[in-house]
Design a protein around this motif. Structure first.
Motif, PDB file in Angstrom:
ATOM      1  N   THR A   1       0.853  -1.194   0.000  1.00  0.00           N
ATOM      2  CA  THR A   1       0.000   0.000   0.000  1.00  0.00           C
ATOM      3  C   THR A   1       0.891   1.248   0.000  1.00  0.00           C
ATOM      4  OG1 THR A   1      -1.531  -1.289   1.330  1.00  0.00           O
ATOM      5  CG2 THR A   1      -1.965   1.073   1.162  1.00  0.00           C
ATOM      6  N   GLY A   2       2.004   1.162   0.717  1.00  0.00           N
ATOM      7  CA  GLY A   2       2.964   2.262   0.688  1.00  0.00           C
ATOM      8  C   GLY A   2       3.789   2.342   1.948  1.00  0.00           C
ATOM      9  N   PHE A   3       4.713   3.295   1.926  1.00  0.00           N
ATOM     10  CA  PHE A   3       5.535   3.567   3.101  1.00  0.00           C
ATOM     11  C   PHE A   3       5.027   4.837   3.785  1.00  0.00           C
ATOM     12  CE2 PHE A   3       8.824   1.148   0.672  1.00  0.00           C
ATOM     13  CZ  PHE A   3       9.112   0.193   1.639  1.00  0.00           C
ATOM     14  N   LEU A   4       5.071   4.797   5.105  1.00  0.00           N
ATOM     15  CA  LEU A   4       4.738   5.968   5.911  1.00  0.00           C
ATOM     16  C   LEU A   4       6.050   6.494   6.484  1.00  0.00           C
ATOM     17  CD1 LEU A   4       2.880   7.772   7.679  1.00  0.00           C
ATOM     18  CD2 LEU A   4       2.736   5.854   9.277  1.00  0.00           C
ATOM     19  N   LEU A   5       6.295   7.792   6.318  1.00  0.00           N
ATOM     20  CA  LEU A   5       7.558   8.367   6.798  1.00  0.00           C
ATOM     21  C   LEU A   5       7.373   9.031   8.162  1.00  0.00           C
ATOM     22  CD1 LEU A   5       8.868  10.146   3.572  1.00  0.00           C
ATOM     23  CD2 LEU A   5       9.602   7.939   4.469  1.00  0.00           C
ATOM     24  N   VAL A   6       8.425   8.941   8.977  1.00  0.00           N
ATOM     25  CA  VAL A   6       8.426   9.611  10.286  1.00  0.00           C
ATOM     26  C   VAL A   6       9.749  10.365  10.421  1.00  0.00           C
ATOM     27  CG1 VAL A   6       8.228   9.313  12.791  1.00  0.00           C
ATOM     28  CG2 VAL A   6       7.139   7.653  11.266  1.00  0.00           C
ATOM     29  N   THR A   7       9.657  11.612  10.868  1.00  0.00           N
ATOM     30  CA  THR A   7      10.879  12.367  11.145  1.00  0.00           C
ATOM     31  C   THR A   7      10.694  13.176  12.431  1.00  0.00           C
ATOM     32  OG1 THR A   7      12.526  13.909  10.209  1.00  0.00           O
ATOM     33  CG2 THR A   7      10.213  14.450   9.818  1.00  0.00           C
ATOM     34  N   ILE A   8      11.793  13.622  12.990  1.00  0.00           N
ATOM     35  CA  ILE A   8      11.703  14.676  14.003  1.00  0.00           C
ATOM     36  C   ILE A   8      12.117  15.970  13.288  1.00  0.00           C
ATOM     37  CG2 ILE A   8      12.090  13.124  15.957  1.00  0.00           C
ATOM     38  CD1 ILE A   8      14.970  14.300  16.150  1.00  0.00           C
ATOM     39  N   PRO A   9      11.931  17.147  13.910  1.00  0.00           N
ATOM     40  CA  PRO A   9      12.138  18.371  13.141  1.00  0.00           C
ATOM     41  C   PRO A   9      13.601  18.764  12.888  1.00  0.00           C
ATOM     42  CG  PRO A   9      10.673  18.734  15.032  1.00  0.00           C
ATOM     43  CD  PRO A   9      11.316  17.420  15.222  1.00  0.00           C
ATOM     44  N   SER A  10      14.547  18.062  13.419  1.00  0.00           N
ATOM     45  CA  SER A  10      15.926  18.538  13.285  1.00  0.00           C
ATOM     46  C   SER A  10      16.419  18.444  11.846  1.00  0.00           C
ATOM     47  CB  SER A  10      16.859  17.738  14.196  1.00  0.00           C
ATOM     48  OG  SER A  10      17.096  16.465  13.644  1.00  0.00           O
ATOM     49  N   GLU A  11      17.369  19.305  11.519  1.00  0.00           N
ATOM     50  CA  GLU A  11      17.982  19.332  10.191  1.00  0.00           C
ATOM     51  C   GLU A  11      18.637  17.986   9.880  1.00  0.00           C
ATOM     52  OE1 GLU A  11      17.630  21.895   8.254  1.00  0.00           O
ATOM     53  OE2 GLU A  11      19.042  21.365   6.668  1.00  0.00           O
ATOM     54  N   VAL A  12      19.298  17.444  10.899  1.00  0.00           N
ATOM     55  CA  VAL A  12      19.989  16.161  10.709  1.00  0.00           C
ATOM     56  C   VAL A  12      18.981  15.068  10.340  1.00  0.00           C
ATOM     57  CG1 VAL A  12      21.229  14.339  11.969  1.00  0.00           C
ATOM     58  CG2 VAL A  12      21.954  16.713  12.205  1.00  0.00           C
ATOM     59  N   SER A  13      17.863  15.039  11.040  1.00  0.00           N
ATOM     60  CA  SER A  13      16.841  14.037  10.750  1.00  0.00           C
ATOM     61  C   SER A  13      16.242  14.297   9.363  1.00  0.00           C
ATOM     62  CB  SER A  13      15.750  14.074  11.828  1.00  0.00           C
ATOM     63  OG  SER A  13      14.760  13.126  11.548  1.00  0.00           O
TER      64      SER A  13
ATOM     65  N   LEU B   1       4.241   6.700  -1.334  1.00  0.00           N
ATOM     66  CA  LEU B   1       4.501   7.296  -0.022  1.00  0.00           C
ATOM     67  C   LEU B   1       3.158   7.791   0.506  1.00  0.00           C
ATOM     68  CD1 LEU B   1       7.828   9.175  -0.751  1.00  0.00           C
ATOM     69  CD2 LEU B   1       7.484   7.531   1.091  1.00  0.00           C
ATOM     70  N   LEU B   2       2.758   7.265   1.661  1.00  0.00           N
ATOM     71  CA  LEU B   2       1.422   7.585   2.179  1.00  0.00           C
ATOM     72  C   LEU B   2       1.378   8.950   2.849  1.00  0.00           C
ATOM     73  CD1 LEU B   2       0.797   4.076   3.719  1.00  0.00           C
ATOM     74  CD2 LEU B   2      -0.136   4.958   1.579  1.00  0.00           C
ATOM     75  N   GLY B   3       2.537   9.434   3.290  1.00  0.00           N
ATOM     76  CA  GLY B   3       2.588  10.714   3.969  1.00  0.00           C
ATOM     77  C   GLY B   3       3.716  10.727   4.979  1.00  0.00           C
ATOM     78  N   ILE B   4       3.817  11.858   5.661  1.00  0.00           N
ATOM     79  CA  ILE B   4       4.891  11.996   6.654  1.00  0.00           C
ATOM     80  C   ILE B   4       4.343  12.571   7.956  1.00  0.00           C
ATOM     81  CG2 ILE B   4       5.638  14.223   5.626  1.00  0.00           C
ATOM     82  CD1 ILE B   4       8.541  13.301   6.529  1.00  0.00           C
ATOM     83  N   ILE B   5       4.799  11.995   9.059  1.00  0.00           N
ATOM     84  CA  ILE B   5       4.423  12.479  10.394  1.00  0.00           C
ATOM     85  C   ILE B   5       5.657  13.126  11.017  1.00  0.00           C
ATOM     86  CG2 ILE B   5       3.768  11.754  12.743  1.00  0.00           C
ATOM     87  CD1 ILE B   5       2.196   9.449  11.478  1.00  0.00           C
ATOM     88  N   GLU B   6       5.459  14.286  11.632  1.00  0.00           N
ATOM     89  CA  GLU B   6       6.566  14.875  12.393  1.00  0.00           C
ATOM     90  C   GLU B   6       6.344  14.529  13.856  1.00  0.00           C
ATOM     91  OE1 GLU B   6       8.574  18.715  11.293  1.00  0.00           O
ATOM     92  OE2 GLU B   6       7.590  19.301  13.163  1.00  0.00           O
ATOM     93  N   ASN B   7       7.309  13.864  14.438  1.00  0.00           N
ATOM     94  CA  ASN B   7       7.198  13.459  15.847  1.00  0.00           C
ATOM     95  C   ASN B   7       8.121  14.331  16.694  1.00  0.00           C
ATOM     96  OD1 ASN B   7       6.421  11.946  18.073  1.00  0.00           O
ATOM     97  ND2 ASN B   7       7.924  10.335  17.718  1.00  0.00           N
ATOM     98  N   MET B   8       7.769  14.483  17.944  1.00  0.00           N
ATOM     99  CA  MET B   8       8.561  15.251  18.909  1.00  0.00           C
ATOM    100  C   MET B   8       8.747  16.699  18.444  1.00  0.00           C
ATOM    101  SD  MET B   8      11.390  12.443  20.047  1.00  0.00           S
ATOM    102  CE  MET B   8      11.201  10.699  19.658  1.00  0.00           C
ATOM    103  N   THR B   9       7.669  17.275  17.915  1.00  0.00           N
ATOM    104  CA  THR B   9       7.762  18.632  17.343  1.00  0.00           C
ATOM    105  C   THR B   9       7.993  19.699  18.406  1.00  0.00           C
ATOM    106  OG1 THR B   9       6.385  17.961  15.508  1.00  0.00           O
ATOM    107  CG2 THR B   9       6.511  20.329  15.924  1.00  0.00           C
ATOM    108  N   TYR B  10       7.259  19.622  19.499  1.00  0.00           N
ATOM    109  CA  TYR B  10       7.413  20.651  20.540  1.00  0.00           C
ATOM    110  C   TYR B  10       7.095  20.046  21.897  1.00  0.00           C
ATOM    111  CZ  TYR B  10       2.357  20.606  19.967  1.00  0.00           C
ATOM    112  OH  TYR B  10       1.047  20.186  19.879  1.00  0.00           O
ATOM    113  N   PHE B  11       7.509  20.750  22.919  1.00  0.00           N
ATOM    114  CA  PHE B  11       7.105  20.393  24.279  1.00  0.00           C
ATOM    115  C   PHE B  11       6.221  21.515  24.792  1.00  0.00           C
ATOM    116  CE2 PHE B  11       7.583  20.568  28.897  1.00  0.00           C
ATOM    117  CZ  PHE B  11       7.147  19.286  29.219  1.00  0.00           C
ATOM    118  N   GLU B  12       5.039  21.166  25.258  1.00  0.00           N
ATOM    119  CA  GLU B  12       4.115  22.199  25.732  1.00  0.00           C
ATOM    120  C   GLU B  12       4.155  22.270  27.255  1.00  0.00           C
ATOM    121  OE1 GLU B  12       0.226  22.074  23.934  1.00  0.00           O
ATOM    122  OE2 GLU B  12      -0.564  23.485  25.404  1.00  0.00           O
TER     123      GLU B  12
END
Ligand code: ATP
Ligand code: MG
Length: 284
Positions: A169-181, A199-210
């Motif tokens: 069906t596809g790959f789902l991408l995950v990244t954190i916001p850093s340039e290195v990632s 590519l099904l889409g991309i999720i940004e994880n660990m974006t901010y701390f509230e």
């Protein structure tokens, strides 16, 4: 080690081809097959896999997870399953997946290792064979959604999944916001494009701390997933905050969704999962 004879090599090739045929038959019976991919390590692929599995199962879907991370299997713990519990085999030799929360089926080498400290010392060819055999010999029963948690990188495991599974069906991408990632995850996106896998889409994880007063701190930077989504023309699925309860529940072998299902983070994750399920189901 003695060099295998021509006959032995031919027999092995035949066995591999037979297993590949079984994989095709079994995978054709599963409607959706999704690989969770990110060349970068530690960005939350396993947590996203577990979250998507829970989201689907809560909607009454039949879900299975194949943990293709042999060296660092995290799915058993995140699904509340004990290391070393083992996997059962049926009299016909097929493997019975372990059962996690909400009936989610789990296949992971982590279930077979005697302890959390035991390393699995395997080279690429062994991992390729293991993925092929697990896909071929597991009794997937009536699974509708097979989620594959991948290790970091774009090597043996990722390539094997792309090559063995028909109509992924596809790959789902995950990244954190850093340039290195961001730079490394772009390689994962390019890998999928090169192999003509959706590519099904991309999720940004660990974006901010509230903070409790509502202020958001963008600890790892901002905008990486949106940039990748724009560059590769894929859906941007949303951002997940850093929430210490995610780390705590995963560490304790508890399921975040079951414990903190009414938290703000859980509702953010539900919205992302909802978006993703719509995209996945539109691919049928
Ligand atoms: N949004 C979050 N907030 C807090 N902790 C998180 C969050 N997402 C993941 N974690 C924690 O971060 C760590 C890494 O997550 P995870 O194991 O899912 O990453 P991964 O990409 O699968 O890593 P690997 O590359 O080793 O397979 C885990 O301890 C997990 O509990
Ligand atoms: Mg992982």
């Amino acid at each position: 080690m003695a060099t295998p004879s021509y006959k032995e090599t031919a027999q092995r090739m035949k066995m591999i081809q037979e297993q590949q045929k079984i994989v095709v038959q079994k995978m054709n019976r599963i409607k959706y097959k999704i690989g969770v991919l990110s060349s970068k390590g530690g960005v939350g692929k396993s947590f996203v896999t577990a979250t998507l599995a829970m989201g689907l199962a809560l909607r009454g879907k039949k879900v299975a997870i194949l943990d293709a991370d042999f060296h660092g299997p995290s799915i058993p713990k995140m699904m509340g399953l004990p290391t070393g519990m083992g996997l059962l085999a049926k009299p016909d030799g097929s493997i019975v997946p372990a059962e996690g929360p909400l009936g989610i089926k789990v296949i992971s080498v982590g279930l077979m290792l005697p302890s959390d400290e035991t390393p699995l010392i395997w080279r690429g060819p062994l991992k390729t064979s293991a993925i092929r055999e697990l896909l071929a010999f597991t009794d997937w029963e009536d699974t509708e959604f097979l989620l594959i948690d991948l290790p970091p990188g774009t090597g043996d495991e990722q390539l094997t999944i792309a090559q063995l599974i028909p109509k992924l069906t596809g790959f789902l991408l995950v990244t954190i916001p850093s340039e290195v990632s961001k730079l490394v995850v772009k390689k994962a996106a390019a890998f999928a494009k090169k192999l003509n896998e959706p590519l099904l889409g991309i999720i940004e994880n660990m974006t901010y701390f509230e903070c409790p007063d509502g202020t958001k701190h963008y600890i790892f930077g901002k905008g990486a997933a949106k940039e990748i989504a724009d560059e590769f023309g894929i859906p941007y699925l949303g951002e997940v905050p850093i929430d210490p309860r995610i780390r705590e529940t995963n560490d304790r072998g508890e399921v975040f969704f079951l414990k903190y299902g009414d938290s703000k983070t859980a509702s953010i994750l539900s919205e992302i999962t909802e978006r993703l399920i719509k995209i996945i189901e539109s691919k049928s």
